[in-house]
Scaffold this motif. Structure first.
Motif, PDB file in Angstrom:
ATOM      1  N   THR A 108      -8.670 -45.661  79.827  1.00  0.00           N
ATOM      2  CA  THR A 108      -7.719 -45.222  78.811  1.00  0.00           C
ATOM      3  C   THR A 108      -8.412 -44.708  77.565  1.00  0.00           C
ATOM      4  N   ASP A 109      -9.470 -45.410  77.138  1.00  0.00           N
ATOM      5  CA  ASP A 109     -10.168 -45.013  75.911  1.00  0.00           C
ATOM      6  C   ASP A 109     -10.934 -43.709  76.084  1.00  0.00           C
ATOM      7  N   THR A 110     -11.656 -43.570  77.205  1.00  0.00           N
ATOM      8  CA  THR A 110     -12.440 -42.342  77.417  1.00  0.00           C
ATOM      9  C   THR A 110     -11.539 -41.136  77.675  1.00  0.00           C
ATOM     10  N   MET A 111     -10.435 -41.342  78.374  1.00  0.00           N
ATOM     11  CA  MET A 111      -9.521 -40.237  78.662  1.00  0.00           C
ATOM     12  C   MET A 111      -8.914 -39.651  77.393  1.00  0.00           C
ATOM     13  N   GLU A 112      -8.848 -40.466  76.340  1.00  0.00           N
ATOM     14  CA  GLU A 112      -8.321 -39.972  75.075  1.00  0.00           C
ATOM     15  C   GLU A 112      -9.316 -39.047  74.364  1.00  0.00           C
ATOM     16  N   LEU A 113     -10.591 -39.156  74.752  1.00  0.00           N
ATOM     17  CA  LEU A 113     -11.629 -38.374  74.098  1.00  0.00           C
ATOM     18  C   LEU A 113     -11.850 -37.009  74.754  1.00  0.00           C
ATOM     19  N   CYS A 114     -12.006 -37.021  76.102  1.00  0.00           N
ATOM     20  CA  CYS A 114     -12.298 -35.785  76.833  1.00  0.00           C
ATOM     21  C   CYS A 114     -12.224 -36.059  78.339  1.00  0.00           C
ATOM     22  N   PRO A 115     -12.430 -35.061  79.189  1.00  0.00           N
ATOM     23  CA  PRO A 115     -12.403 -35.301  80.634  1.00  0.00           C
ATOM     24  C   PRO A 115     -13.400 -36.356  81.059  1.00  0.00           C
ATOM     25  N   THR A 116     -13.108 -37.029  82.184  1.00  0.00           N
ATOM     26  CA  THR A 116     -14.003 -38.055  82.717  1.00  0.00           C
ATOM     27  C   THR A 116     -14.157 -37.885  84.222  1.00  0.00           C
ATOM     28  N   LYS A 117     -15.240 -38.437  84.740  1.00  0.00           N
ATOM     29  CA  LYS A 117     -15.388 -38.478  86.192  1.00  0.00           C
ATOM     30  C   LYS A 117     -14.333 -39.442  86.733  1.00  0.00           C
ATOM     31  N   TYR A 118     -13.549 -38.980  87.689  1.00  0.00           N
ATOM     32  CA  TYR A 118     -12.481 -39.801  88.245  1.00  0.00           C
ATOM     33  C   TYR A 118     -12.877 -40.449  89.570  1.00  0.00           C
TER      34      TYR A 118
END
Length: 212
Positions: A108-118
């Motif tokens: 949740t925290d990283t997704m608010e910043l930018c794309p992430t490896k899923y």
């Protein structure tokens, strides 16, 4: 009788002499109006060989220059962290003017910043590297990936494999419980999957791309 025969011999000899002189003059005239230098077969072969060698050297040097440019670009390191989180790769999509990091940790925290490896393989390696991001109206999110079409370019950069170019081969929507886009069955190919929400989170936009 003998005198007549002798006269004929003399006339024939004079005619042959005059003919030879005329022919010699004709040859001199032709040579004087022809090329000043006649290349021997060996000279032609030598010139061709020199030209081919020079061409080969030029091509080799040009190839080396191009490879050098690729290597310099490929090993241009990206930042290892972004706002305190580890970076997995850098994503560039020229068509929609997207230039963003992809974080290693999905949450949740990283997704608010930018794309992430899923899910999936490591960046730029065989398999399917899946990237998720919100469709927020922010410059580093996936709100414009629906505009991508077959043939569009996606660039992914990581510190192990460098810069790799991908080509979009499909864009479509699925339901949230459909996991086929995450499949790692790529037959050894290096692929990329972009994922974001659509239709008030009732569907997912999927962008599929392959390494060029």
């Amino acid at each position: 009788m003998f005198r007549k025969f002798l006269k004929l011999l003399i006339i024939l000899a004079i005619s042959i002499l005059i003919g030879n002189m005329v022919y010699g003059m004709y040859q001199e005239f032709e040579l004087s109006n022809g090329p000043s230098v006649v290349a021997e077969p060996n000279d032609i072969y030598l010139n061709s060989e020199i030209e081919l060698n020079e061409l080969a050297d030029n091509l080799t040097n040009k190839t080396a220059e191009n490879e050098g440019e690729k290597l310099n670009r490929a090993f241009e390191k990206i930042d290892e962290e972004y706002k305190g989180y580890k970076v997995s790769a850098k994503l560039i999509i020229p068509k929609i003017e997207l230039n963003t990091y992809v974080l290693e940790k999905y949450g949740t925290d990283t997704m608010e910043l930018c794309p992430t490896k899923y899910f999936g393989a490591e960046p730029n390696e065989a398999g399917n590297f899946c990237i998720a991001a919100h469709n927020y109206n922010k410059e580093n999110m996936f709100n414009h990936i629906i505009e991508l079409e077959k043939g569009d370019t996606i660039i992914l950069i990581d510190n192990k494999n460098g810069e790799v170019e991908y080509e979009v081969y499909d864009v479509y929507k699925v339901k949230p419980n459909e996991t086929e886009p995450l499949s790692q069955k790529t037959e050894g190919r290096t692929e990329l999957t972009l994922i974001t929400c659509s239709d008030y989170s009732s569907k997912r936009i999927i962008v599929k791309a392959r390494k060029v």
